[in-house]
Design a protein around this motif. Structure first.
Motif, PDB file in Angstrom:
ATOM      1  N   PHE A  22       8.525  29.075  40.645  1.00 29.11           N
ATOM      2  CA  PHE A  22       8.434  29.478  39.243  1.00 29.11           C
ATOM      3  C   PHE A  22       7.971  30.929  39.094  1.00 29.11           C
ATOM      4  O   PHE A  22       8.386  31.619  38.160  1.00 29.11           O
ATOM      5  CB  PHE A  22       7.578  28.490  38.444  1.00 29.11           C
ATOM      6  N   GLU A  23       7.170  31.426  40.016  1.00 25.20           N
ATOM      7  CA  GLU A  23       6.825  32.849  39.998  1.00 25.20           C
ATOM      8  C   GLU A  23       8.078  33.689  40.225  1.00 25.20           C
ATOM      9  O   GLU A  23       8.273  34.713  39.556  1.00 25.20           O
ATOM     10  CB  GLU A  23       5.751  33.156  41.043  1.00 25.20           C
ATOM     11  N   ALA A  24       8.954  33.255  41.116  1.00 24.33           N
ATOM     12  CA  ALA A  24      10.213  33.966  41.369  1.00 24.33           C
ATOM     13  C   ALA A  24      11.126  33.932  40.140  1.00 24.33           C
ATOM     14  O   ALA A  24      11.960  34.821  39.960  1.00 24.33           O
ATOM     15  CB  ALA A  24      10.924  33.373  42.582  1.00 24.33           C
ATOM     16  N   LEU A  25      10.946  32.919  39.283  1.00 23.70           N
ATOM     17  CA  LEU A  25      11.736  32.806  38.054  1.00 23.70           C
ATOM     18  C   LEU A  25      11.091  33.545  36.885  1.00 23.70           C
ATOM     19  O   LEU A  25      11.569  33.460  35.754  1.00 23.70           O
ATOM     20  CB  LEU A  25      11.924  31.325  37.687  1.00 23.70           C
ATOM     21  N   GLY A  26       9.995  34.258  37.148  1.00 23.37           N
ATOM     22  CA  GLY A  26       9.373  35.080  36.120  1.00 23.37           C
ATOM     23  C   GLY A  26       8.162  34.465  35.429  1.00 23.37           C
ATOM     24  O   GLY A  26       7.638  35.046  34.475  1.00 23.37           O
ATOM     25  N   PHE A  27       7.709  33.318  35.883  1.00 17.40           N
ATOM     26  CA  PHE A  27       6.515  32.703  35.297  1.00 17.40           C
ATOM     27  C   PHE A  27       5.269  33.291  35.953  1.00 17.40           C
ATOM     28  O   PHE A  27       5.274  33.619  37.131  1.00 17.40           O
ATOM     29  CB  PHE A  27       6.535  31.185  35.505  1.00 17.40           C
ATOM     30  N   GLU A  28       4.213  33.404  35.159  1.00 17.68           N
ATOM     31  CA  GLU A  28       2.927  33.895  35.659  1.00 17.68           C
ATOM     32  C   GLU A  28       1.863  32.818  35.478  1.00 17.68           C
ATOM     33  O   GLU A  28       1.908  32.057  34.509  1.00 17.68           O
ATOM     34  CB  GLU A  28       2.493  35.144  34.883  1.00 17.68           C
ATOM     35  N   ARG A  29       0.917  32.797  36.394  1.00 16.48           N
ATOM     36  CA  ARG A  29      -0.211  31.868  36.282  1.00 16.48           C
ATOM     37  C   ARG A  29      -1.066  32.300  35.100  1.00 16.48           C
ATOM     38  O   ARG A  29      -1.467  33.461  35.018  1.00 16.48           O
ATOM     39  CB  ARG A  29      -1.059  31.884  37.547  1.00 16.48           C
ATOM     40  N   LYS A  30      -1.379  31.334  34.228  1.00 12.50           N
ATOM     41  CA  LYS A  30      -2.244  31.626  33.087  1.00 12.50           C
ATOM     42  C   LYS A  30      -3.657  31.122  33.330  1.00 12.50           C
ATOM     43  O   LYS A  30      -4.611  31.809  33.006  1.00 12.50           O
ATOM     44  CB  LYS A  30      -1.681  31.021  31.798  1.00 12.50           C
ATOM     45  N   HIS A  31      -3.796  29.906  33.838  1.00 15.23           N
ATOM     46  CA  HIS A  31      -5.112  29.413  34.237  1.00 15.23           C
ATOM     47  C   HIS A  31      -4.971  28.197  35.144  1.00 15.23           C
ATOM     48  O   HIS A  31      -3.922  27.581  35.224  1.00 15.23           O
ATOM     49  CB  HIS A  31      -6.023  29.118  33.036  1.00 15.23           C
ATOM     50  N   THR A  32      -6.065  27.912  35.847  1.00 15.27           N
ATOM     51  CA  THR A  32      -6.109  26.803  36.801  1.00 15.27           C
ATOM     52  C   THR A  32      -7.242  25.873  36.399  1.00 15.27           C
ATOM     53  O   THR A  32      -8.332  26.322  36.049  1.00 15.27           O
ATOM     54  CB  THR A  32      -6.347  27.329  38.228  1.00 15.27           C
TER      55      THR A  32
END
Length: 126
Positions: A22-32
Protein backbone atom coordinates in the motif's frame (compact mmCIF):
# COMPACT_ATOMS: atom_id res chain seq x y z
CA UNK A 1 -26.69 5.74 14.79
CA UNK A 2 -24.34 7.49 12.40
CA UNK A 3 -21.49 5.78 10.53
CA UNK A 4 -18.47 8.07 10.89
CA UNK A 5 -16.04 6.07 8.74
CA UNK A 6 -16.24 2.95 6.60
CA UNK A 7 -13.19 1.40 4.95
CA UNK A 8 -11.30 -1.78 4.18
CA UNK A 9 -9.59 -3.65 7.01
CA UNK A 10 -6.97 -6.25 6.13
CA UNK A 11 -6.15 -8.70 8.95
CA UNK A 12 -3.01 -10.75 8.42
CA UNK A 13 -0.43 -12.70 10.42
CA UNK A 14 2.31 -10.82 8.49
CA UNK A 15 1.55 -7.15 7.94
CA UNK A 16 4.91 -5.84 6.66
CA UNK A 17 4.42 -7.01 3.06
CA UNK A 18 0.87 -5.66 2.88
CA UNK A 19 1.92 -2.30 4.35
CA UNK A 20 4.76 -2.10 1.79
CA UNK A 21 2.30 -2.85 -1.03
CA UNK A 22 0.00 0.00 0.00
CA UNK A 23 2.95 2.36 0.48
CA UNK A 24 3.95 1.57 -3.12
CA UNK A 25 0.37 2.49 -4.13
CA UNK A 26 0.76 5.92 -2.53
CA UNK A 27 -0.69 5.32 0.94
CA UNK A 28 1.08 6.76 3.98
CA UNK A 29 1.01 5.56 7.57
CA UNK A 30 -1.15 7.86 9.66
CA UNK A 31 -0.98 6.13 13.04
CA UNK A 32 -0.36 2.78 14.72
CA UNK A 33 -2.41 1.18 17.50
CA UNK A 34 -1.23 -1.76 19.58
CA UNK A 35 -3.08 -4.02 21.98
CA UNK A 36 -1.75 -6.99 23.89
CA UNK A 37 -4.54 -8.29 26.11
CA UNK A 38 -6.24 -11.65 26.48
CA UNK A 39 -9.15 -10.32 24.40
CA UNK A 40 -7.14 -8.63 21.66
CA UNK A 41 -3.49 -8.93 20.66
CA UNK A 42 -2.69 -6.97 17.52
CA UNK A 43 -0.85 -4.12 15.85
CA UNK A 44 -2.94 -2.00 13.50
CA UNK A 45 -1.67 0.60 11.02
CA UNK A 46 -4.09 3.17 9.60
CA UNK A 47 -3.05 4.39 6.15
CA UNK A 48 -4.36 7.16 3.91
CA UNK A 49 -3.65 8.25 0.35
CA UNK A 50 -3.66 11.73 -1.21
CA UNK A 51 -7.30 11.29 -2.32
CA UNK A 52 -8.44 10.70 1.26
CA UNK A 53 -9.00 6.94 1.02
CA UNK A 54 -8.15 4.86 4.09
CA UNK A 55 -7.08 1.26 4.60
CA UNK A 56 -6.34 -0.38 7.93
CA UNK A 57 -3.82 -3.21 8.10
CA UNK A 58 -3.87 -5.26 11.28
CA UNK A 59 -1.26 -7.83 12.20
CA UNK A 60 -2.72 -10.60 14.33
CA UNK A 61 -0.73 -13.80 14.86
CA UNK A 62 -3.94 -15.69 15.74
CA UNK A 63 -5.37 -15.58 12.21
CA UNK A 64 -4.15 -18.45 10.02
CA UNK A 65 -4.36 -16.48 6.77
CA UNK A 66 -5.08 -12.99 5.50
CA UNK A 67 -8.72 -11.95 5.65
CA UNK A 68 -10.54 -8.81 4.57
CA UNK A 69 -13.26 -7.09 6.56
CA UNK A 70 -14.79 -3.64 6.88
CA UNK A 71 -13.87 -1.20 9.62
CA UNK A 72 -17.03 0.67 10.57
CA UNK A 73 -16.73 3.51 13.07
CA UNK A 74 -20.02 4.67 14.57
CA UNK A 75 -21.23 7.33 16.98
CA UNK A 76 -23.34 4.86 19.02
CA UNK A 77 -21.74 1.46 19.60
CA UNK A 78 -24.68 -0.12 21.45
CA UNK A 79 -27.19 0.81 18.75
CA UNK A 80 -24.93 -0.44 15.94
CA UNK A 81 -24.11 -3.65 17.85
CA UNK A 82 -27.82 -4.44 18.31
CA UNK A 83 -28.56 -3.57 14.66
CA UNK A 84 -25.92 -6.03 13.43
CA UNK A 85 -27.02 -8.74 15.88
CA UNK A 86 -30.64 -8.33 14.69
CA UNK A 87 -29.38 -9.07 11.18
CA UNK A 88 -27.67 -12.29 12.20
CA UNK A 89 -24.16 -11.02 12.97
CA UNK A 90 -22.35 -12.60 15.92
CA UNK A 91 -19.52 -11.25 18.02
CA UNK A 92 -16.45 -13.43 17.37
CA UNK A 93 -15.50 -13.05 21.07
CA UNK A 94 -18.88 -14.14 22.43
CA UNK A 95 -20.28 -11.29 24.52
CA UNK A 96 -16.89 -9.63 25.09
CA UNK A 97 -16.57 -6.02 23.98
CA UNK A 98 -13.04 -4.58 23.85
CA UNK A 99 -13.08 -1.34 25.85
CA UNK A 100 -9.87 0.57 26.48
CA UNK A 101 -11.49 3.76 27.74
CA UNK A 102 -11.01 5.67 24.49
CA UNK A 103 -12.86 3.20 22.24
CA UNK A 104 -15.22 0.24 22.26
CA UNK A 105 -14.91 -2.45 19.61
CA UNK A 106 -16.07 -5.89 18.51
CA UNK A 107 -15.44 -8.03 15.44
CA UNK A 108 -18.88 -8.97 14.13
CA UNK A 109 -19.28 -11.86 11.69
CA UNK A 110 -22.23 -12.08 9.29
CA UNK A 111 -24.08 -15.33 8.62
CA UNK A 112 -22.24 -15.50 5.26
CA UNK A 113 -18.85 -15.16 6.96
CA UNK A 114 -18.08 -11.50 6.22
CA UNK A 115 -16.60 -9.48 9.08
CA UNK A 116 -17.29 -5.96 10.25
CA UNK A 117 -14.96 -4.48 12.84
CA UNK A 118 -17.38 -2.28 14.77
CA UNK A 119 -15.75 0.63 16.64
CA UNK A 120 -16.84 3.70 18.54
CA UNK A 121 -14.19 6.22 19.56
CA UNK A 122 -15.06 7.83 22.88
CA UNK A 123 -14.50 11.56 22.77
CA UNK A 124 -13.65 13.11 26.09
CA UNK A 125 -15.34 16.38 26.96
CA UNK A 126 -13.13 19.20 28.02
Amino acid sequence: MKITSFNTLIITPKADETIALFEALGFERKHTTESDTDVTAYTSVRMKNADGFHVDITENARVPQTMTAIRMNVDNFDEAYELLKARGFVNTKGDTIADNGSSRAAMMMSPSGFGISLIQHIRKEG
